[in-house]
Structure formats: structure tokens, C-alpha cells
Design a protein around this motif. Structure first.
Motif, PDB file in Angstrom:
ATOM      1  N   VAL A 181       0.837  -1.206   0.000  1.00 48.80           N
ATOM      2  CA  VAL A 181       0.000   0.000   0.000  1.00 48.80           C
ATOM      3  C   VAL A 181       0.866   1.249   0.000  1.00 48.80           C
ATOM      4  O   VAL A 181       0.585   2.225  -0.722  1.00 48.80           O
ATOM      5  CB  VAL A 181      -0.967  -0.020   1.195  1.00 48.80           C
ATOM      6  CG1 VAL A 181      -1.671   1.330   1.337  1.00 48.80           C
ATOM      7  CG2 VAL A 181      -1.987  -1.133   1.030  1.00 48.80           C
ATOM      8  N   ASP A 182       1.925   1.266   0.788  1.00 43.39           N
ATOM      9  CA  ASP A 182       2.813   2.425   0.819  1.00 43.39           C
ATOM     10  C   ASP A 182       3.432   2.677  -0.556  1.00 43.39           C
ATOM     11  O   ASP A 182       3.566   3.827  -0.987  1.00 43.39           O
ATOM     12  CB  ASP A 182       3.918   2.219   1.857  1.00 43.39           C
ATOM     13  CG  ASP A 182       3.396   2.314   3.281  1.00 43.39           C
ATOM     14  OD1 ASP A 182       2.263   2.801   3.467  1.00 43.39           O
ATOM     15  OD2 ASP A 182       4.117   1.890   4.202  1.00 43.39           O
ATOM     16  N   LEU A 183       3.808   1.606  -1.251  1.00 47.11           N
ATOM     17  CA  LEU A 183       4.393   1.764  -2.588  1.00 47.11           C
ATOM     18  C   LEU A 183       3.372   2.333  -3.565  1.00 47.11           C
ATOM     19  O   LEU A 183       3.654   3.292  -4.301  1.00 47.11           O
ATOM     20  CB  LEU A 183       4.903   0.408  -3.092  1.00 47.11           C
ATOM     21  CG  LEU A 183       5.413   0.378  -4.537  1.00 47.11           C
ATOM     22  CD1 LEU A 183       6.677   1.212  -4.677  1.00 47.11           C
ATOM     23  CD2 LEU A 183       5.666  -1.057  -4.985  1.00 47.11           C
ATOM     24  N   LEU A 184       2.172   1.759  -3.575  1.00 47.04           N
ATOM     25  CA  LEU A 184       1.150   2.191  -4.534  1.00 47.04           C
ATOM     26  C   LEU A 184       0.563   3.554  -4.187  1.00 47.04           C
ATOM     27  O   LEU A 184      -0.057   4.200  -5.040  1.00 47.04           O
ATOM     28  CB  LEU A 184       0.037   1.145  -4.604  1.00 47.04           C
ATOM     29  CG  LEU A 184       0.469  -0.245  -5.097  1.00 47.04           C
ATOM     30  CD1 LEU A 184      -0.695  -1.220  -5.048  1.00 47.04           C
ATOM     31  CD2 LEU A 184       1.035  -0.165  -6.512  1.00 47.04           C
ATOM     32  N   LEU A 238      -6.528   1.289  -0.628  1.00 46.66           N
ATOM     33  CA  LEU A 238      -6.361   2.392  -1.573  1.00 46.66           C
ATOM     34  C   LEU A 238      -7.692   3.092  -1.836  1.00 46.66           C
ATOM     35  O   LEU A 238      -7.741   4.321  -1.996  1.00 46.66           O
ATOM     36  CB  LEU A 238      -5.772   1.868  -2.880  1.00 46.66           C
ATOM     37  CG  LEU A 238      -4.318   1.381  -2.790  1.00 46.66           C
ATOM     38  CD1 LEU A 238      -3.945   0.614  -4.043  1.00 46.66           C
ATOM     39  CD2 LEU A 238      -3.374   2.565  -2.587  1.00 46.66           C
ATOM     40  N   ARG A 239      -8.769   2.317  -1.889  1.00 47.75           N
ATOM     41  CA  ARG A 239     -10.088   2.915  -2.116  1.00 47.75           C
ATOM     42  C   ARG A 239     -10.425   3.898  -1.007  1.00 47.75           C
ATOM     43  O   ARG A 239     -11.022   4.952  -1.241  1.00 47.75           O
ATOM     44  CB  ARG A 239     -11.135   1.809  -2.203  1.00 47.75           C
ATOM     45  CG  ARG A 239     -12.524   2.309  -2.612  1.00 47.75           C
ATOM     46  CD  ARG A 239     -13.517   1.156  -2.707  1.00 47.75           C
ATOM     47  NE  ARG A 239     -13.092   0.204  -3.717  1.00 47.75           N
ATOM     48  CZ  ARG A 239     -12.779  -1.062  -3.468  1.00 47.75           C
ATOM     49  NH1 ARG A 239     -12.817  -1.508  -2.228  1.00 47.75           N
ATOM     50  NH2 ARG A 239     -12.417  -1.874  -4.428  1.00 47.75           N
ATOM     51  N   ALA A 240     -10.014   3.550   0.228  1.00 44.20           N
ATOM     52  CA  ALA A 240     -10.266   4.452   1.353  1.00 44.20           C
ATOM     53  C   ALA A 240      -9.495   5.752   1.203  1.00 44.20           C
ATOM     54  O   ALA A 240      -9.854   6.764   1.822  1.00 44.20           O
ATOM     55  CB  ALA A 240      -9.884   3.758   2.659  1.00 44.20           C
ATOM     56  N   ARG A 241      -8.437   5.745   0.393  1.00 41.10           N
ATOM     57  CA  ARG A 241      -7.657   6.957   0.135  1.00 41.10           C
ATOM     58  C   ARG A 241      -8.074   7.650  -1.157  1.00 41.10           C
ATOM     59  O   ARG A 241      -7.389   8.562  -1.635  1.00 41.10           O
ATOM     60  CB  ARG A 241      -6.174   6.618   0.061  1.00 41.10           C
ATOM     61  CG  ARG A 241      -5.612   5.930   1.302  1.00 41.10           C
ATOM     62  CD  ARG A 241      -4.117   5.724   1.183  1.00 41.10           C
ATOM     63  NE  ARG A 241      -3.567   4.978   2.315  1.00 41.10           N
ATOM     64  CZ  ARG A 241      -2.268   4.850   2.560  1.00 41.10           C
ATOM     65  NH1 ARG A 241      -1.384   5.410   1.766  1.00 41.10           N
ATOM     66  NH2 ARG A 241      -1.853   4.149   3.603  1.00 41.10           N
TER      67      ARG A 241
END
Length: 943
Positions: A30-33, A61-64
Motif C-alpha cells: 500500500v505504501d508503494l502504490l 487504496l479505495r479508502a484513500r
């Protein structure tokens, strides 16, 4: 190869199952993407959980506010170039700006994306060649992704991608638009050379990472099973589930889904043995085997019949291949990941279900021919591998020879101390239909003996129950099997389990087998759980000692004396350390060595309860060494828990946290990690750190597990103290009542569990001084003449609570402090010093409170330190240390940071620090500002 697209909703393996064992990988992915542009590669074998990881990352990612679209590759013979990418792009519609038409650069995708026809420009003229088409699709893909940004394009199973798709992905990875990312999953064992045809190099400004997923370890698998079956079911099934799946989530999940449809499956680990091979695993293996050479396929068939990893020479002989062809065949099977290398010149399948899939597919005549060939090869070896020979004779239907070899294999396993193999063979013999009664009884006795102190016990208990009900067994044989069953239930279920079986067995055994009857009576006399009174237990022990007069048997005498040494109140008599020192450590009798190991382990436990901390580590180390030498895995779990407890009692709480985590990894199925003394330790530390809810959870968990256990008493005291802290002495007294009944019934006076001080304190707060005084007097009388340094310290505390004058109270609390310091337990010593300061003259309170606060700080006991400093403030101004730089945390802010890392809310922080909630809010804001972080990030870092 064609592509498929799906919405990133719950993957099939997510139905009711927790996401376990992948926390670091998920955070890294997640940190990379999140730092786009980025390219992520996720590799792992089939069924290891790549799809689930992608789905969890998509949720994060959707939450971001980042969208995700997914395409997948498949191993079809007719390729469709760019298929997976095109299918994924077709799902971009909801992510595109509403109503906007896309630019001319996306025109090349118009014929391929009919669902977006109203958003795309008209298609261009037909490209003149493959290169022009590829460039046009690349340009259009980049433009479409840029329009949908922020977005992650996921392509799964890239090992099956065609050359055109690989090249498109390679070019796209090298020129991603801003705010987009590419995520590719693949099976490393299916790839020859670079994944995308050429080496993927990290473009400037683009993140690149290749993550490898491995199989789940036992604790993660236990958590997965727990999410489906609950903690009790997981505890019973984890071992069998791990043996079957070897940590591969695909197999574990399919098994758990199947078990979930069968009532009572959580109590039947044996059901896993009758489940078939999961369909998805069969399909994966079939696809790999299809690509093998004929010689390699023959070698794989031979490996499936051999059933265990074998040398290259044995595989060649079993497959009837000459050496040169066998070497080439083995190389092909390894390269295709059908077989794996288990060690130097040792080859087989990666797990048992892979072998079974191949074996089940063999035609009957071929399977029989291979078994005969392998049996001949193994019989000619010296020494003969008896377990394998038994397996092949059974497969050939030769029942008589199978029984001969199975008995021989079990006997040899018992001789060399391989109790797991012995238990396996003995259970097979017992389950054999038509076995004569005398042979059934002999096999059952051997089985019970083999599994008593191993992890195999649970799987054998049902078999022993069935045998007990078999007509025709002699009473002494039935009694012996019943006694062993009772012992298994006692060790592995706790509480009163096994007591009824053991009592009945003693009656059956007394006439014809007084040796076993004596052992049985001694065992139930020394049990630390159950409802029997101290008088009843003394009666059982007296009967056992009387039976010793009827025979001369060193082993039986050792068993009886072992249990007599640890029975209450004898375990606290002055001569016990000398008796323990005299125990034989190097006897030629295995049973005597076993008795010594049990004695040392129990002595370590009793030492923790009575305050003989200086001796505990040595006793526990000796017990652990003997367990390892004798293969006593079940007992070893207990022996290794006591050094962890010493880190708690000695005030090494940070080390305790690490030691407990290491203990859980080493013994994932341990029954004591969250019960008894370890539960009390975790609860006490949590309470001192201000984590009241977590403390109460530990205490209640131990009581719910077995409230009749002696070792649950400290949790009763801890939970009562929890209620006292909330000014609820009535609920505290209700919590203590069953524990006090057990204390009196079992005459547990030497054991110091904070029960006496808490009960006296509670009674006084309820204005019941008579009850408090009577309990303290009863405790003093019960402890008279016994050795319990910790019990004496608690007597001093009780005396201080009951003292008539401030000076007398302060003096008693100081005696308690000194006694705890002599034992080596700084936390109760500091608590006693705090009590002395509050009870005595104000003039002497300052130094005592200051010393206590400093000790609490060293321990990390945030709540205790805050309470003590609050008392100090009532005595006058407290000198402050020079101010720290503005960006450095103050001592109070470090306490707040620690509580935030544990997930505490503002209200809980306020309660822990004895401040208002508004003040706690200010502290939290200051901590987060100085550290430049968030609550969520701080909690994740702390976890």
C-alpha cells in the motif's frame, strides 16, 4: 490466453476468514502504490494468497480515494493480445470524469472497449503493422489511465500472459502517467527468464518493488482457523490443518469451508484426513504434469507411490529408469515445480495433498505394480524402513503382513522415543477391524503411554473411549486404559476433566494392578484443578502410599513421590528444595526421568506461586532439558513458560512482552499462553500501564477457561482489583467469593496471588471488618510452618490494611516492601512503599512516594506512576526537571505516546494518568504534533 475483469470485492477466500499473516506485506504494498507512479510485482506459488493481498490493498487504496481495475490471464491455447489489459480498462468507466469525452490519444481503444464507446473518439484508420498497433494501444492506454487517475491497473497471473501483452506491460511500466500505478502478480515457478520478456528497470521517479509471498506459519494459520471456527476450534484443529496444508492458504481455506458445513467438525481433527484434494490444487498440478516429458511423468508417479521424499537413485529405481534418463526426468520435474528438493539428494512433493492428487489419478494396475516394485526395494534395505514397508503392504491389501510390520514399526518408534510416529501406527492398528481383544488392549495401553505428554493426545482420546466400551476386556486392562485416558484429559483439558475416569480406574486396578492404581491415586491427589477438597486429596494420597507397601517398584514409587512432592500443603514445607535437589536426573529408567521432569516443572510453577524466584529458572531449565531429551513436547510447553513468568515478576516487562511473543511462536498450540499465571501476568501489566479494558479481558479470559484451577486465582484477584478501582467493592466481592471458597477448600494458603490483600481491602471497603480480620487470621494459621516468602509478604500487606494506627500500618507495609524486595519483585514492593507513604506520617511520605514513582517509571507502569505523583503533589510543590526542547517529548508525553501506541482513547488515557479528559486531549495533541504522526500510524508502529 484471454483476460478476465472483476470488481475488487471480497475474493472467494475472504468469506468469513480473517486476513492473517500478511500485515507487513500489505503495508509495504500500500505504501508503494500510494506514492505513484509505481510498479509492484507480487510473486508466490498457486494458492499462497496473492489475490487476497491485492483485494486488501485495493480496499486500503479505495479508502484513500484511489481506484483499482483488474484483469487476469489464463492458460488458453488461443492467445488474444492485450486481453487482460483491455478487459481491465473496460472497467474504468466509473472512475472517469462525469460526462467528459476523452481525447484523440485514446482512439485506438475504441474498437476494443465498446462499453466506453460514448466516451471515446472514433477509431483511427487500421494500423499498418504490429509495431504501429502496439504503440497506438500503449499511447491510448496511458491516456485513458491518466484520465482516470488516481488509479492502479492490476494484471494477475502474468506468467500466463502472451508475448504481446508482456511487451505492452513492459512499455507501460517504463512510462506510467502521473498518479497511476501498475500491479502485476505471478507465480515465480512458472516463469522462465524475465517476467516481461526483458529485464524491468526502474524508471526515474517511479517506485519499483518485487514482493514474495510465502506460506503461513502456524500462528497465522491458527488465526485463520479461529476466524472461522472460534478460538477453541482453532486450538484443536491447527495442528492437523497445518500438517495437511503446510501453510498454503488455498488448502486451509477450502478445508475450513468444508468443515464449516459439518456439525461438530471443530472437535474432530480426524475429519481432515478424509477430505479430498481441493479441486483448485488438482487443476494446478494437472496443468504442470501435462507439460512433463514421459520419463518425468513416470518419475512423478513413482514419487507419489513412494509417499516420502527419496533420493534420486531410489526414484530412478522405482520408476525403472536408467541413470541418465532419470537425471533428465528429475530436472524436468523440478523445473516444472511438480517435485521440490527437500534437502541434499532428497526429492518429493511440496506437500501431502500434491502427492495425493497424483496418486489418486494413477490407474489401479499401475499403482499396484509400483507398490510391489517399491516394496521390494525397501525390504532389501538394512535397516528396513518399517513404517514405509507397512504402508506398502497395506496398499497391496496384505493385511496380515501389514499388522506384523505396523506392530514392529510402533515398537521401534517407542524404543527410539519417536512418540508421534508410534501414536500414528498404534491408532492405525486399533482402528483395524477384527483385531483380537488382547491385541486391542495392548495397543491401547501403548498408545495412551505414547501420547500422554505429546500433542497427539487429543486425536487419541476418542479411540481410547471406544476401546474402554469394548466387551471382553479384562477389568485390569480396562482400568489401565481408563486411567491413561483420564490422565490425557487432565493434562490437555484441565479443570475437573479426567477425575471421574481416574477414580473409576483406581477401583478397577487396585486388585490386579496395584502399581497402576497407586500412580492413578497419586495423580488425582496432586491435580491443581477440580472440586475435590484438601481432605479428599490427602485421602487419595494416603491410599497411594499404602499401596506402595504391597510391592517394590522404583518407577511406581517415583511417580507417587513426585505427586506427593507437589501436593498442597506439602509443596511448601521447608525440606522441599532439598528433595528436589535429590531427584535423579540420569536414571536408566525412562519413567523415572519422566517423573523427575514433571517434578522439576511443577516445582518451578510452585516456586512462581510462593516466591522462590531464585530457584525457579534453574528448575525450569532442567525440566526443559529433560523434556527435550525424552521427547515430551506437551510438558515442554509448561517448562518453557516459567522463565517468561520470571520476566514479569522481576519487573522486566518489556522483555516479558518479547519473551511471550517468542513463546507463542515456538508453542502456537500452548494451552497456557493465555490462561493461568501468564494470563494474570498480562492482565497485571496491562492494568499498571493504564490499559484497564485489556487487563479485564485477560483476567476474564483466564476465569472463563477454568475458574476451578488454582492458577486462575490471581486473575480473580486482578478482576476484583479492577472493580475496586471503579469504586465498586460489591462487584469485587462477588468476583472474589468463588476464589475464596476454592482457597479454603483446597487450603491454598502458601500461594501468593494478591488474593489475600485484595480480599481484605474489599471487605474493609464494604465495612465488613470482621470478614477481613477472619480471613487474615485464617491465612496466617494456614501458612504456619510453611515456606512461602511471597505469602509472608502478602500477610504483611493484610496486616497493614487491618492496623489500628497509622504508625502500625506504615510499619507493616514497609515490612511487605522489604519482603517483596527480598523475593525480587519490584512492582509489589513499590506498591507496598506507596501504601506505607499514604498510611504513615506526612513527613516521611515524600521519599517513599518518590522512590515508588521512579520504580514505576522504570517498569513502564504508567498508571501507577501517575497515581503516585498525584499523591506527591498533595504534599507540596514537586521539583521539575529542566524543560526539554520543544520537539522532544516530556516524561508525561512519553507516557501518552505509549498509551496511544496501545490504542488507548482519550478517556482511557485520562483514567490511566489521573487527569481530566480535556487535559488528556491536550497531551495527545502535543504528542502527535511533536512526532508529526497520526493516532493510526502511532498505533500501527506500536503493534
Amino acid at each position: 490466453m484471454v483476460g478476465t475483469v472483476r470488481q475488487l470485492g471480497p475474493a472467494p477466500e475472504r468469506r468469513g476468514f480473517a486476513f492473517v499473516g500478511r500485515g507487513p506485506e500489505l503495508a509495504e504494498l500500500v505504501d508503494l502504490l500510494a506514492a505513484r507512479p509505481a510498479v509492484a510485482l507480487v510473486q508466490g506459488e498457486a494458492g499462497v494468497g496473492k489475490t487476497r493481498l491485492v483485494a486488501e490493498a485495493a480496499d486500503a487504496l479505495r479508502a484513500r480515494g484511489v481506484g483499482t481495475v483488474v484483469g487476469g490471464c489464463h492458460p488458453l491455447r488461443e492467445p488474444l493480445p492485450f486481453g487482460p489489459v483491455i478487459d481491465a480498462l473496460g472497467a474504468l468507466g466509473p472512475l472517469l470524469p462525469p460526462g467528459a469525452r476523452l481525447g484523440a490519444a485514446t482512439a485506438a481503444l475504441a474498437p476494443l472497449l465498446p462499453d466506453l464507446a460514448d466516451r471515446l473518439p472514433p477509431p483511427p484508420a487500421e494500423p499498418t503493422g504490429p509495431g504501429e498497433q502496439r504503440q497506438a494501444v500503449l499511447t491510448a492506454t496511458r491516456a485513458l489511465l491518466a484520465a482516470a487517475a488516481p488509479v492502479v491497473l492490476v494484471v494477475e497471473d502474468v506468467h500466463w500472459a502472451d508475448d504481446a501483452t508482456r511487451e505492452l506491460l513492459l512499455l507501460l511500466a517504463g512510462s506510467l502517467p502521473e498518479d497511476t500505478a501498475l500491479l502485476l502478480t505471478y507465480r515465480g515457478e512458472e516463469v522462465r527468464g524475465p517476467l516481461l520478456g526483458r529485464e524491468l528497470r526502474r524508471p526515474a521517479g517511479t517506485g519499483l518493488r518485487d514482493l514474495a509471498l510465502h506460506r503461513l506459519d502456524r500462528p497465522a494459520l491458527a488465526a485463520l482457523a479461529g476466524s472461522a471456527l472460534g478460538p477453541d476450534g482453532a486450538r484443536r484443529l491447527t495442528g492437523a490443518l497445518y500438517e495437511r496444508s503446510h501453510g498454503l492458504p488455498l488448502i486451509a481455506v477450502e478445508d475450513l469451508i468444508t468443515l464449516g458445513t459439518r456439525p461438530g467438525a471443530a472437535d474432530r481433527p480426524d475429519l481432515l484426513g478424509v477430505l479430498g484434494v481441493p479441486r483448485s490444487l488438482r487443476e494446478v498440478l494437472a496443468a504442470r504434469i501435462e507439460r512433463l516429458t514421459p520419463d518425468a511423468a513416470d518419475l512423478v508417479d513413482a514419487a507419489a507411490v513412494l509417499a516420502v521424499p527419496a533420493s534420486g537413485d531410489l526414484l530412478a529405481e522405482a520408476a525403472a529408469l536408467p541413470a541418465d534418463r532419470a537425471d533428465a526426468a528429475l530436472t524436468d520435474a523440478l523445473e516444472r515445480s511438480v517435485l521440490v528438493e527437500h534437502g541434499p539428494d532428497s526429492y518429493g512433493f511440496s506437500h501431502a495433498l500434491a502427492r495425493r492428487s497424483v496418486y489418486d489419478a494413477l490407474p489401479g494396475p499401475l499403482r499396484t505394480r509400483l507398490h510391489r516394485r517399491v516394496l521390494g526395494l525397501l525390504t532389501a534395505r538394512d535397516p528396513q524402513p518399517l513404517v514405509q514397508i507397512a504402508h506398502h503392504t497395506e496398499a497391496l491389501g496384505d493385511t496380515a503382513q501389514w499388522l506384523v510390520h505396523a506392530r514392529a514399526a510402533a515398537d521401534r518408534a517407542m524404543e527410539v522415543g519417536d512418540l508421534g510416529t508410534a501414536a500414528l501406527m498404534l491408532r492405525r492398528i486399533i482402528d483395524h477391524p477384527g483385531l483380537p481383544t488382547d491385541e486391542l488392549g495392548a495397543a491401547a495401553r501403548s498408545l495412551a503411554e505414547a501420547v500422554a505428554y505429546t500433542e497427539e493426545a487429543g486425536a487419541s482420546a476418542d479411540a481410547l473411549r471406544r476401546i474402554i466400551d469394548t466387551p471382553g476386556l479384562a477389568p485390569a486392562v480396562r482400568g489401565e486404559i481408563r486411567a491413561r485416558l483420564g490422565n490425557i484429559l487432565r493434562l490437555h483439558l484441565g479443570g475437573s476433566h479426567g477425575v471421574a475416569e481416574l477414580e473409576e480406574a483406581a477401583v478397577e486396578l487396585e486388585a490386579d494392578n496395584p502399581r497402576h492404581a497407586a500412580k492413578t491415586l497419586a495423580v488425582i491427589a496432586a491435580m491443581d484443578t477440580g472440586d475435590a477438597t484438601a481432605a479428599e486429596r490427602r485421602g487419595w494420597m494416603d491410599r497411594a502410599l499404602a499401596l506402595l507397601e504391597r510391592f517394590d517398584d522404583p518407577e511406581t514409587t517415583a511417580v507417587v513421590r513426585t505427586n506427593r512432592l507437589v501436593s498442597l500443603p506439602l509443596c511448601a514445607t521447608p525440606g522441599i528444595p532439598d528433595l528436589i535437589a535429590a531427584l535423579p536426573r540420569h536414571s536408566d529408567h525412562p519413567k523415572i526421568v519422566l517423573c523427575t521432569a514433571i517434578s522439576l516443572s511443577n516445582a518451578a510453577e510452585i516456586g512462581c506461586c510462593t516466591g522462590l524466584d531464585a530457584s525457579v529458572r534453574g528448575w525450569a531449565a532442567e525440566a526443559a532439558a529433560l523434556c527435550e531429551r525424552a521427547g515430551l513436547g506437551g510438558l515442554a510447553m509448561y517448562a518453557h513458560s516459567y522463565p517468561v513468568l520470571l520476566d514479569w515478576t522481576a519487573g522486566r516487562w518489556t522483555r516479558f512482552d518479547a519473551a511471550l511473543a517468542a513463546y507463542r511462536r515456538r508453542f502456537p498450540d500452548s494451552p497456557v499462553a493465555d490462561t493461568g499465571l501468564l494470563a494474570a501476568a498480562q492482565g497485571t501489566i496491562a492494568a499498571a500501564r493504564g490499559q484497564a479494558a485489556r487487563a479485564a479481558e485477560h483476567f476474564r479470559g483466564a476465569l472463563d477457561q477454568d475458574a476451578t484451577s488454582v492458577l486462575a486465582l490471581p486473575s480473580a484477584a486482578g478482576l476484583a482489583r479492577h472493580h475496586l478501582d471503579r469504586d465498586d467493592p460489591d462487584t469485587a466481592w462477588q468476583t472474589l467469593a468463588p476464589a475464596l471458597r476454592l482457597l479454603r477448600r483446597r487450603e491454598l494458603w502458601p500461594f501468593a496471588f494478591d488474593l489475600l490483600p485484595t480480599a481484605v481491602d474489599t471487605a474493609l471497603r464494604r465495612d465488613d471488618r470482621a470478614a477481613a480480620t477472619a480471613l487474615a487470621a485464617e491465612h496466617a494459621a494456614g501458612l504456619d510452618g510453611l515456606v512461602s516468602p511471597a505469602g509472608r509478604a502478602e500477610q504483611h500487606t493484610a496486616a497493614g490494611l487491618l492496623a489500628d494506627t497509622p504508625d502500625a500500618a506504615a510499619a507493616a507495609f514497609l515490612r511487605a516492601r522489604d519482603a517483596w524486595q527480598a523475593v525480587g519483585r519490584p512492582h509489589p514492593a513499590a506498591l507496598a512503599a506507596e501504601r506505607a507513604a499514604l498510611a504513615g506520617p506526612a513527613a516521611g511520605a515524600g521519599p517513599l512516594l518518590t522512590a515508588a514513582a521512579e520504580e514505576f517509571d522504570r517498569l513502564g507502569a504508567v498508571r501507577d506512576a501517575s497515581r503516585t505523583r498525584r499523591h506527591l503533589r498533595t504534599l507540596g510543590p514537586v521539583p521539575r526537571t529542566p524543560g526539554d526542547p520543544a520537539d522532544t517529548l516530556s516524561p508525561r508525553e512519553r507516557q501518552v505516546a505509549g498509551l496511544l501506541a496501545d490504542g488507548a482513547r482519550n478517556k482511557e488515557i485520562a483514567a490511566a494518568l489521573y487527569v481530566s479528559e480535556r487535559t488528556a486531549e491536550h497531551h495527545v495533541a502535543a504528542v502527535l504534533r511533536k512526532l508529526g504522526t497520526t493516532r493510526k500510524a502511532l498505533r500501527r508502529a506500536g503493534g
